[in-house]
Design an enzyme around this catalytic site. Structure first.
Site, PDB file in Angstrom:
ATOM      1  N   CYS A 277      -3.703  10.498   1.183  1.00  0.00           N
ATOM      2  CA  CYS A 277      -2.961   9.253   0.893  1.00  0.00           C
ATOM      3  C   CYS A 277      -1.584   9.536   0.301  1.00  0.00           C
ATOM      4  CB  CYS A 277      -3.762   8.376  -0.067  1.00  0.00           C
ATOM      5  SG  CYS A 277      -5.223   7.672   0.691  1.00  0.00           S
TER       6      CYS A 277
ATOM      7  N   LYS B 204       0.829  -1.213   0.000  1.00  0.00           N
ATOM      8  CA  LYS B 204       0.000   0.000   0.000  1.00  0.00           C
ATOM      9  C   LYS B 204       0.862   1.261   0.000  1.00  0.00           C
ATOM     10  CE  LYS B 204      -3.347   2.845   0.480  1.00  0.00           C
ATOM     11  NZ  LYS B 204      -4.286   3.101  -0.592  1.00  0.00           N
TER      12      LYS B 204
HETATM   13  N1  LIG Z   1     -10.621   7.322   2.079  1.00  0.00           N
HETATM   14  C1  LIG Z   1      -9.883   6.709   1.172  1.00  0.00           C
HETATM   15  O1  LIG Z   1     -10.059   6.928  -0.029  1.00  0.00           O
HETATM   16  C2  LIG Z   1      -8.841   5.699   1.566  1.00  0.00           C
HETATM   17  C3  LIG Z   1      -8.280   4.890   0.564  1.00  0.00           C
HETATM   18  C4  LIG Z   1      -7.341   3.941   0.936  1.00  0.00           C
HETATM   19  C5  LIG Z   1      -6.969   3.801   2.271  1.00  0.00           C
HETATM   20  N2  LIG Z   1      -7.530   4.598   3.217  1.00  0.00           N
HETATM   21  C6  LIG Z   1      -7.105   4.406   4.615  1.00  0.00           C
HETATM   22  O2  LIG Z   1      -8.187   3.825   5.347  1.00  0.00           O
HETATM   23  C7  LIG Z   1      -8.151   4.275   6.701  1.00  0.00           C
HETATM   24  C8  LIG Z   1      -9.500   4.912   7.065  1.00  0.00           C
HETATM   25  O3  LIG Z   1      -9.665   6.039   6.222  1.00  0.00           O
HETATM   26  P1  LIG Z   1     -11.072   6.768   6.049  1.00  0.00           P
HETATM   27  O4  LIG Z   1     -10.918   7.665   4.848  1.00  0.00           O
HETATM   28  O5  LIG Z   1     -12.188   5.777   6.105  1.00  0.00           O
HETATM   29  O6  LIG Z   1     -11.091   7.662   7.380  1.00  0.00           O
HETATM   30  P2  LIG Z   1     -12.339   8.478   7.959  1.00  0.00           P
HETATM   31  O7  LIG Z   1     -11.751   9.555   8.768  1.00  0.00           O
HETATM   32  O8  LIG Z   1     -13.304   8.784   6.867  1.00  0.00           O
HETATM   33  O9  LIG Z   1     -13.068   7.416   8.912  1.00  0.00           O
HETATM   34  C9  LIG Z   1     -12.492   6.881  10.044  1.00  0.00           C
HETATM   35  C10 LIG Z   1     -13.581   6.684  11.079  1.00  0.00           C
HETATM   36  O10 LIG Z   1     -12.999   6.006  12.197  1.00  0.00           O
HETATM   37  C11 LIG Z   1     -13.606   6.510  13.376  1.00  0.00           C
HETATM   38  N3  LIG Z   1     -12.754   6.193  14.519  1.00  0.00           N
HETATM   39  C12 LIG Z   1     -11.633   6.808  14.970  1.00  0.00           C
HETATM   40  N4  LIG Z   1     -11.131   6.167  16.051  1.00  0.00           N
HETATM   41  C13 LIG Z   1     -11.957   5.119  16.286  1.00  0.00           C
HETATM   42  C14 LIG Z   1     -11.969   4.085  17.275  1.00  0.00           C
HETATM   43  N5  LIG Z   1     -11.020   4.007  18.210  1.00  0.00           N
HETATM   44  N6  LIG Z   1     -12.978   3.192  17.243  1.00  0.00           N
HETATM   45  C15 LIG Z   1     -13.938   3.249  16.281  1.00  0.00           C
HETATM   46  N7  LIG Z   1     -13.974   4.209  15.326  1.00  0.00           N
HETATM   47  C16 LIG Z   1     -12.988   5.120  15.325  1.00  0.00           C
HETATM   48  C17 LIG Z   1     -13.737   8.003  13.092  1.00  0.00           C
HETATM   49  O11 LIG Z   1     -14.694   8.602  13.931  1.00  0.00           O
HETATM   50  C18 LIG Z   1     -14.164   7.992  11.618  1.00  0.00           C
HETATM   51  O12 LIG Z   1     -15.570   7.975  11.466  1.00  0.00           O
HETATM   52  C19 LIG Z   1      -6.957   5.234   6.802  1.00  0.00           C
HETATM   53  O13 LIG Z   1      -5.834   4.530   7.230  1.00  0.00           O
HETATM   54  C20 LIG Z   1      -6.771   5.682   5.368  1.00  0.00           C
HETATM   55  O14 LIG Z   1      -5.448   6.106   5.117  1.00  0.00           O
HETATM   56  C21 LIG Z   1      -8.458   5.539   2.898  1.00  0.00           C
END
Ligand SMILES: NC(=O)c1ccc[n+]([C@@H]2O[C@H](COP(=O)([O-])OP(=O)(O)OC[C@H]3O[C@@H](n4cnc5c(N)ncnc54)[C@H](O)[C@@H]3O)[C@@H](O)[C@H]2O)c1
Length: 401
Positions: free
Chosen positions: A259, A205
């Site tokens: 990212c 990744k």
């Molecule tokens: N959004 C994308 O396009 C994308 C693509 C690839 C990878 N990622 C990766 O995926 C992961 C999540 O990204 P995202 O965009 O969904 O983030 P986001 O901020 O949209 O969502 C994360 C959620 O997790 C919740 N959260 C935080 N701490 C928590 C806990 N202890 N228990 C339960 N919930 C908790 C937050 O309130 C939030 O709603 C990250 O590592 C990101 O780098 C994201």
């Protein structure tokens, strides 16, 4: 594992919610967990709090069928997925506090045979740390805990399709963990599932985004060389790309988003000696943004000297990439805010933002009429059809004009 395992999804954001809804749509019982009560309440009404095509209908469907329930506390389940944020701290070191907090929260609910899968983008070794954290508090699970890493590579705007159809690299901390994780993803993924180990899956990744960052840095560096050499970089790249084995990307205002602008630092912070090019690419892409600011400031000062008045500058686009409303780590936003902070008169244009989030936005048409200097910072489609009078000074960092 049961025919239809029960699932807990930790984190209901851009990744967690669509994944939870997709799994539920395959008939599995899913409990979504988030720390934000408003997120939980919204989902339990069958509504969504994020923008993603077709997600509202799917969430509405699975919530009303009773297959997806949201809560703030985890429940016992066969499979736990973790998709919480992994930002970096001020010193570019990864911040794993969300991953570790989510892991700690599930520990009391774990039973023998449970599969825990980390999906958050993470530095190499995080899956092992997560396993160690669990086993420290639950030594009873020593030979009965399966832990794997599966990175997410979806494109916002097409998430539901890509979650199902993209290939995945799946790496367990042991062979059995990998096999169990692959068996689980087979329930809802039609893309190929590639087995590996946890460290390789974590690095896959990071490398995908670092590779992209490097390619963009090359294009950005070329744009600055061409500026010094008085060569049109867009013509240069178009001609160089006629070579059958050359494919140079487009330069821009820098690199943004959560990212590509973040993940390469996860490699650099752990392998500082070895990751010379990866670090340099980050620095070049950040420098391109500062370089753009200097160019704009110089043009503004020249305008003032020749016209005896301060120019109005139209900053066209604030988002981190074309045709979206996402401002996270956006270089265009940084350019705009820096100019405002330094006392320049700026019109802010971002047609993809429904409301300005406290910013005073101008429409693109108003801005190009009122401005003396028009600066294209993001390649939004709508900007292509704009016309402006000959007396305007155009600064195009994204190849729109
Ligand atoms: N959004 C994308 O396009 C994308 C693509 C690839 C990878 N990622 C990766 O995926 C992961 C999540 O990204 P995202 O965009 O969904 O983030 P986001 O901020 O949209 O969502 C994360 C959620 O997790 C919740 N959260 C935080 N701490 C928590 C806990 N202890 N228990 C339960 N919930 C908790 C937050 O309130 C939030 O709603 C990250 O590592 C990101 O780098 C994201």
């Amino acid at each position: 594992m049961a025919d239809k395992p029960t699932v807990v999804m930790m984190g209901l954001g851009y990744i967690g919610l669509p994944t939870a809804a997709l799994i539920a749509s395959r008939g599995m019982q899913v409990t979504g967990v988030d720390i934000h009560r408003n997120v939980v309440d919204t989902i339990n009404r069958g509504e969504i709090h994020i923008v993603e095509p077709d997600l509202d209908g799917l969430v509405h469907h699975v919530v009303h069928k009773g297959l997806l329930t949201a809560t703030t506390e985890p429940v016992p389940a066969d499979v736990y997925l973790i998709a919480v944020p992994t930002p970096f701290k001020g010193d570019h070191k990864p911040d794993l506090s969300f991953v570790m907090a989510a892991t700690k929260k599930i520990i009391p609910s774990l039973k023998k045979g449970t599969l825990v899968i980390l999906e958050s983008t993470s530095p190499v070794g995080t899956t092992r740390k997560l396993q160690n954290l669990i086993l420290k508090e639950r030594p009873d699970l020593k030979n009965d805990l399966y832990v794997a890493y599966c990175p997410e590579r979806v494109l916002p705007g097409n998430v539901l399709h890509e979650l199902k159809h993209n290939d995945r690299a799946i790496g367990g901390i042991c062979r059995e963990s990998t096999a169990r994780a692959i068996a689980f993803y087979k329930h809802f993924v039609v893309g190929d599932l590639h087995p590996t180990n946890a460290k390789t899956a974590e690095m896959v990744k990071l490398v995908e985004n670092a590779s992209r960052d490097n390619q963009i840095a090359f294009a950005n560096e070329l744009s600055m060389i061409c500026d010094a050499a008085d060569i049109d970089v867009w013509e240069l790249i178009a001609l160089a790309n006629k070579h059958p084995r050359v494919n140079i990307l487009r330069p821009g205002t820098g690199v943004g988003g959560h990212c590509i602008a973040v993940d390469p630092w996860f490699i650099v912070s752990e392998f500082p000696e070895q990751s010379q090019i990866i670090r340099k690419a980050r620095e070049v892409n950040n420098y391109k943004t500062e370089w753009a600011i200097e160019k704009i400031k110089n043009s503004a000062l020249q305008f003032e000297a020749s016209n005896n008045k301060k120019p109005i500058i139209a900053c066209m686009g604030l988002a981190f990439k074309p045709d979206i409303d996402d401002l996270r780590e956006s270089p265009a936003l940084y350019v705009t805010d820096t100019l405002i902070d330094q006392g320049f008169t700026v019109l802010q244009v971002e047609p993809n933002l429904e409301n300005g989030n406290g910013r005073e936005l101008s429409s693109a048409k108003e801005a190009v009429i009122a401005a003396d200097i028009i600066v294209f910072l993001v390649e939004h489609k709508g900007f292509r059809s704009l016309s402006f009078s000959d007396d305007k000074h155009i600064m195009d960092f994204v190849g729109l004009t």
